[in-house]
Scaffold this motif. Sequence first.
Motif, PDB file in Angstrom:
ATOM      1  N   ILE A  12       0.855  -1.211   0.000  1.00  0.00           N
ATOM      2  CA  ILE A  12       0.000   0.000   0.000  1.00  0.00           C
ATOM      3  C   ILE A  12       0.879   1.245   0.000  1.00  0.00           C
ATOM      4  O   ILE A  12       0.647   2.191  -0.753  1.00  0.00           O
ATOM      5  CB  ILE A  12      -0.951   0.000   1.230  1.00  0.00           C
ATOM      6  N   SER A  16       0.870   3.980  -2.932  1.00  0.00           N
ATOM      7  CA  SER A  16       0.351   5.324  -2.647  1.00  0.00           C
ATOM      8  C   SER A  16       1.419   6.398  -2.820  1.00  0.00           C
ATOM      9  O   SER A  16       1.114   7.584  -2.746  1.00  0.00           O
ATOM     10  CB  SER A  16      -0.269   5.393  -1.250  1.00  0.00           C
ATOM     11  N   ARG A  23      -4.156   6.757  -0.486  1.00  0.00           N
ATOM     12  CA  ARG A  23      -4.057   5.522   0.291  1.00  0.00           C
ATOM     13  C   ARG A  23      -5.233   4.585   0.023  1.00  0.00           C
ATOM     14  O   ARG A  23      -5.061   3.375  -0.089  1.00  0.00           O
ATOM     15  CB  ARG A  23      -3.983   5.883   1.786  1.00  0.00           C
ATOM     16  N   LYS A  24      -6.432   5.182  -0.128  1.00  0.00           N
ATOM     17  CA  LYS A  24      -7.611   4.340  -0.370  1.00  0.00           C
ATOM     18  C   LYS A  24      -7.505   3.621  -1.709  1.00  0.00           C
ATOM     19  O   LYS A  24      -7.815   2.427  -1.813  1.00  0.00           O
ATOM     20  CB  LYS A  24      -8.876   5.200  -0.347  1.00  0.00           C
ATOM     21  N   SER A  25      -7.087   4.348  -2.739  1.00  0.00           N
ATOM     22  CA  SER A  25      -6.930   3.733  -4.068  1.00  0.00           C
ATOM     23  C   SER A  25      -5.869   2.644  -4.004  1.00  0.00           C
ATOM     24  O   SER A  25      -6.005   1.571  -4.611  1.00  0.00           O
ATOM     25  CB  SER A  25      -6.523   4.778  -5.111  1.00  0.00           C
ATOM     26  N   GLN A  27      -5.045   0.852  -1.465  1.00  0.00           N
ATOM     27  CA  GLN A  27      -5.630  -0.336  -0.789  1.00  0.00           C
ATOM     28  C   GLN A  27      -6.449  -1.161  -1.774  1.00  0.00           C
ATOM     29  O   GLN A  27      -6.337  -2.385  -1.824  1.00  0.00           O
ATOM     30  CB  GLN A  27      -6.561   0.119   0.337  1.00  0.00           C
ATOM     31  N   ARG A  28      -7.275  -0.455  -2.570  1.00  0.00           N
ATOM     32  CA  ARG A  28      -8.110  -1.170  -3.550  1.00  0.00           C
ATOM     33  C   ARG A  28      -7.242  -1.956  -4.527  1.00  0.00           C
ATOM     34  O   ARG A  28      -7.525  -3.090  -4.873  1.00  0.00           O
ATOM     35  CB  ARG A  28      -9.001  -0.167  -4.305  1.00  0.00           C
ATOM     36  N   LEU A  29      -6.147  -1.310  -4.993  1.00  0.00           N
ATOM     37  CA  LEU A  29      -5.255  -1.970  -5.957  1.00  0.00           C
ATOM     38  C   LEU A  29      -4.592  -3.202  -5.332  1.00  0.00           C
ATOM     39  O   LEU A  29      -4.492  -4.261  -5.967  1.00  0.00           O
ATOM     40  CB  LEU A  29      -4.183  -0.986  -6.447  1.00  0.00           C
ATOM     41  N   PHE A  31      -5.677  -5.094  -2.842  1.00  0.00           N
ATOM     42  CA  PHE A  31      -6.639  -6.199  -2.680  1.00  0.00           C
ATOM     43  C   PHE A  31      -7.021  -6.799  -4.031  1.00  0.00           C
ATOM     44  O   PHE A  31      -7.259  -7.999  -4.141  1.00  0.00           O
ATOM     45  CB  PHE A  31      -7.873  -5.730  -1.903  1.00  0.00           C
ATOM     46  N   HIS A  32      -7.037  -5.964  -5.072  1.00  0.00           N
ATOM     47  CA  HIS A  32      -7.293  -6.488  -6.409  1.00  0.00           C
ATOM     48  C   HIS A  32      -6.157  -7.432  -6.819  1.00  0.00           C
ATOM     49  O   HIS A  32      -6.395  -8.538  -7.312  1.00  0.00           O
ATOM     50  CB  HIS A  32      -7.412  -5.319  -7.401  1.00  0.00           C
ATOM     51  N   ARG A  35      -6.203 -10.855  -5.311  1.00  0.00           N
ATOM     52  CA  ARG A  35      -7.217 -11.769  -5.861  1.00  0.00           C
ATOM     53  C   ARG A  35      -6.811 -12.355  -7.209  1.00  0.00           C
ATOM     54  O   ARG A  35      -7.466 -13.234  -7.735  1.00  0.00           O
ATOM     55  CB  ARG A  35      -8.562 -11.038  -5.994  1.00  0.00           C
TER      56      ARG A  35
END
Lengths: 200, 377
Positions: A12, A16, A23-25, A27-29, A31-32, A35
């Motif tokens: 992260i 970032s 930071r939010k984006s 985090q999304r990346l 977790f993507h 997966r």
Amino acid sequence: MTIFSPAIERAIEALSSLPTIGRKSAQRLVFHLLRQPNEQVQHLADALVALKASVRYCSMCFTFTEQDPCTICTSPNREREILCVVEQPSDVFAIERTGEYRGLYHVLHGSLDPLRGVGAEQLKIEPLIERVRNGGVTEVIFALNPTVEGEVTTHYLTKALQPFGVRLTRIARGVPVGMDLEFADEATLSRALAGRSNVQ
Amino acid sequence: MTVTQLDLEHFRCHTHTTFAFEPGAVLITGPNGVGKTSILEAINIASVSKSFLPVSDNELVEFNASGYRITTHVRHDLGAALTISIEYDQAGGKRISTSAGGPTTAQELIGLVPCVVLTSLHRELFIGEPAIRRSFVDRVLAQCFSSYKHALWRHRTALRQRNRLLALGHGHDSELEVWTDELIDASCEIVQRRWQFVVRFNRILNDTAQELDFNLETITLQYELPWLYINDGVRSDSLDLEALRTTMRAIAQELQAVERERMTTQWGPQRDVLTFCAGQRPLYTVASQGQQKLALYAIKLTEAAYIHHALDRAPILLLDDVFADLDSTNIGLLESFILERSRQWQTFVSAPSAASLRRRLDFQHIPLGKSAESLRA
């Protein structure tokens, strides 16, 4: 205290640090990516490592290239006596997309910005002066960003290149094609009015 | 312009409130803390994207809420309707949009719905630092001329960049030269506009003060440029841009050694001096508290007249607690004046109560809090 494992937190933080990624984006990346299959993540990592290993600056125009000099600088179809000065390599691609420009480029890698520690020495200004001094250039087109820093850099370069007697021009500033006038911002409209031309 | 409706969500003490307004004078009354000033504040945010009080957006959010929304419905003098929506979220920041063209920036918003504000803080216009009067002039001019907004932005950037170079010391002469040129260009534009503004402003102010007749010598806004002197005593009094540019260049040259030593720019419109005077003396030294209040009102009416003329759009007047500190004679005088001028400019007035107003029935009265309850009873 972080709620993520050290590996996730490190990823992260790394993501970032990239421009436009908060930071939010990030985090999304992350977790993507977690997966995705291993091969796909490996493919991304390899691509990033290869990018850094094979891409470098063109020794003539300082855009990004895998072969030095770049394909634009070595093209026999280019008008070698015209130079277009831009701030970033991405600006080269923007102008190339128009298909209208057949000259060469020179990338400064920024604009004068003392507050961020960027002076003339940090930019590719000396190689530009050298290119013009070496002869063969008849026109230099300034296509820098319409910021105060971009304007001041254009002014600096104008003063530096004037002694060589080449034609110095700048791209016009005005209202984007296809846009309603009422939606144009005031600064752009003011400049477009100031730079109005005769109707033939 | 007329504000026809205001919807407030989680703004100050307003959880979900809608107000409908009529053209003319709107009187908002109620005890302390019921949100009278907040209504004026919200209209001001729709005009310039920020409050007229020195508060952050976080402080404007209702307790326990995560953000606020202000939706302002405005009718143009020619009849066209416009809706301005300001949404603030503590995590995502501020978003501004209008029914005319989707999202917009704070800079673009300025001038769309011109506003003139008078609060108790405005007494600082007389006694505060010169920067307060400079920003008063800047606010008026920025609402009227987009080129002035642009010049202020150029000036602020060039000044900061130049100061940084001065702090770095010797070895950046050619860079310092181009930042100096940029600063001179922006400064010339600002000085010229301020100069023209003061001439026109004083003409209107003189007429307005005479009408209000509050027994003071002629009120003027005096504009001085003490930094425009150079050592041999030469000063440019000319409005001619070229002459102004040449003088500034000479001053920049003259002061270069001092600037390097002090590591900051010693000239430019950031050093302009503006003073409100009665006769030849600063107004605050000769005027009583009541006279100062009336003088402030005259200044605000002048500001409205200036904006109306420059933009050809009627501004909205926001007068917060203007009747405080006035005796009954002056309250009557001010009340009549507000009602008369509100035919031209929609005027919002906040006051704790309407009891001292003789012509309260001529206002659209919006009672808040306890006064609203007693009215309903």
